[in-house]
Design a protein around this motif. Structure first.
Motif, short mmCIF file in Angstrom:
data_model
loop_
_atom_site.label_atom_id
_atom_site.label_comp_id
_atom_site.label_asym_id
_atom_site.label_seq_id
_atom_site.Cartn_x
_atom_site.Cartn_y
_atom_site.Cartn_z
N ILE A 158 90.53 48.59 28.63
CA ILE A 158 91.83 48.67 27.97
C ILE A 158 92.96 48.52 28.99
O ILE A 158 94.03 47.98 28.69
CB ILE A 158 91.98 49.99 27.18
N PHE A 176 85.27 45.57 23.20
CA PHE A 176 85.38 46.99 23.53
C PHE A 176 84.22 47.79 22.95
O PHE A 176 83.89 47.66 21.78
CB PHE A 176 86.70 47.56 23.01
N GLN A 222 91.35 53.90 25.80
CA GLN A 222 91.07 53.26 24.52
C GLN A 222 91.51 54.14 23.36
O GLN A 222 92.12 53.67 22.40
CB GLN A 222 89.58 52.94 24.40
N LYS A 226 94.77 53.46 20.70
CA LYS A 226 94.50 53.41 19.25
C LYS A 226 95.49 54.27 18.49
O LYS A 226 95.98 53.89 17.42
CB LYS A 226 93.07 53.86 18.97
#
Length: 428
Positions: A158, A176, A222, A226
């Motif tokens: 990321i 990912f 990550q 999000k």
């Protein structure tokens, strides 16, 4: 002639292979896939290989149980024409445990006990007996980063990904995923850091605690992004600012962490590249080429496989990856402030991610990226800065707490805080 042809096994064609006498051809099964079949390669001599790294990407991974099973011995039983084992990575500056075991296995006739080997590895590597270090390796690292199925292409970072709301990849290959529970790495780091007083004189120990902490933070990034993307889509300015600022701060902290070591260090890379030049113009050219290798991968206008050689490296994070994310989040925040829409739906893709100039933002970002590649004098001094143990402990305390928050859903708190390791470390 006594020469032997070497042929990669990616796309073998039987008529081509059989056009060469058997004694004149050696087939290299780069990732070992074909050697796992019976009667491989029509009886031609072949090497059972592993392709463990692409582009020098920095990611903790490697199937240690597979290595310990002795792939050569297994393959040779199925196909007696398998004559050896090999490694065909595109770079070899990461995951030293993997290569330590890989280069030892030719000395063994059969499989070995990987847990026993790792316990001995911890003692050899750190030069002292530490039950905590042995447990970190034989339990938490073995069942996470180095578990079964973790060979091959690195999963995306990321940190190094070109920004997007729904980030798909950081390079043109794998997307990912974290093929283990990320809290296992946190447990491993806790155990290693608890014995810093005992192991701190070991240079490999200092390397490992930085590398594992890097992966902990990269994994956590990550989850943080999000939440930032979710908040943007819900037009929640306050929550978006919270998570986006945390994400940017994480990138700055990873850069600080990695700068304690020379290995994962873009400043060192650029300094070395410039030393090859004999004139200022030549030095600038070498710096440009050394930068392009990790960023645009060579193209000068519209890169196609950009970020193929992504690196979680000090200097490259601060100067390039962080700046890209800052520009992206600033653009999103402007849309929130103005009440305008931003969508990635229907944008042109390359390698299943947004193309280099997919929209106005990416085109502007691309202009900046190309300018960065061509800008000389990017290396910072000093190249290394800070103490590994102090920095790793500080980052561990900060991001173990954040991990507890972001991983809370579906994770029992006693799993994340086994024996109160987070709190115990914070008191040291």
């Amino acid at each position: 002639s006594s020469a032997v042809w070497a042929m990669q096994a990616w796309s073998l064609r039987e008529p081509i292979v059989k056009a060469v006498p058997k004694e004149d051809l050696l087939i290299l099964d780069l990732n070992g896939a074909k050697c796992r079949k019976d009667s491989a390669f029509w009886g031609y001599s072949a090497i059972a290989g592993n392709l463990h790294n692409f582009g020098g990407r920095i990611n903790l991974h490697g199937d240690l149980p597979l290595l310990a099973s002795n792939q050569y011995a297994t393959a040779a039983k199925r196909s007696p024409n398998i004559v050896g084992s090999g490694l065909f990575m595109e770079s070899i500056e990461q995951n030293p445990v993997y290569y330590d075991l890989a280069f030892e296995m030719p000395l063994h006739r059969d499989s070995i006990d990987v847990e026993k080997w790792l316990a001995d590895y911890a003692r050899r590597r750190y030069g002292a007996v530490s039950q905590n270090a042995e447990t970190a390796w034989t339990v938490y690292l073995l069942r996470s980063a180095y578990t079964r199925g973790t060979n091959g292409t690195e999963f995306s970072s990321i940190i190094a990904a070109r920004p997007a709301l729904d980030v798909k990849k950081s390079g043109p290959n794998a997307g990912f995923a974290i093929p283990y529970h990320p809290t296992d790495l946190i447990q491993a780091e806790a155990l290693l850091l608890q014995d810093a007083d005992k192991l701190g004189d070991s240079r490999p120990y200092r390397f490992d605690i930085i590398d594992i902490q890097r992966q902990i933070m990269s994994n956590l990034g990550q989850a943080i992004h999000k939440q930032a993307a979710k908040a943007f889509k819900e037009k929640d300015k306050t929550t978006f600012r919270l998570h986006s600022q945390r994400f940017l701060e994480l990138l700055k902290d990873v850069d600080t962490l990695l700068r304690t070591r020379p290995e994962f260090n873009f400043d060192r890379w650029l300094t070395q590249a410039r030393r090859w030049g004999t004139t200022p113009e030549e030095q600038d050219l070498y710096e440009k080429d050394a930068t392009a290798l990790f960023t645009i991968w060579g193209a000068d206008k519209d890169p196609f496989i950009f970020d193929y050689g992504w690196k979680e490296w000090a200097g490259l994070i601060d100067g390039y990856y962080l700046k890209r994310w800052e520009k992206f989040y600033a653009m999103l925040e402007e849309h929130l402030d103005k009440g305008t829409e931003y969508s990635e739906q229907g944008l042109p893709l390359t390698h299943n991610r947004e193309a280099f100039r997919a929209n106005d933002f990416y085109s502007s970002l691309g202009d900046w990226e190309l300018q960065y590649v061509s800008t000389p004098g990017k290396a910072r001094t000093p190249i290394t800065q800070g103490d590994e143990i102090e920095t790793a402990q500080r980052m561990y305390r900060k991001y173990a707490a954040l991990a507890d928050e972001y991983y809370r859903e579906g994770v029992q708190r006693d799993e994340v805080k086994e024996e109160n390791r987070f709190e115990n470390l914070g008191k040291k």
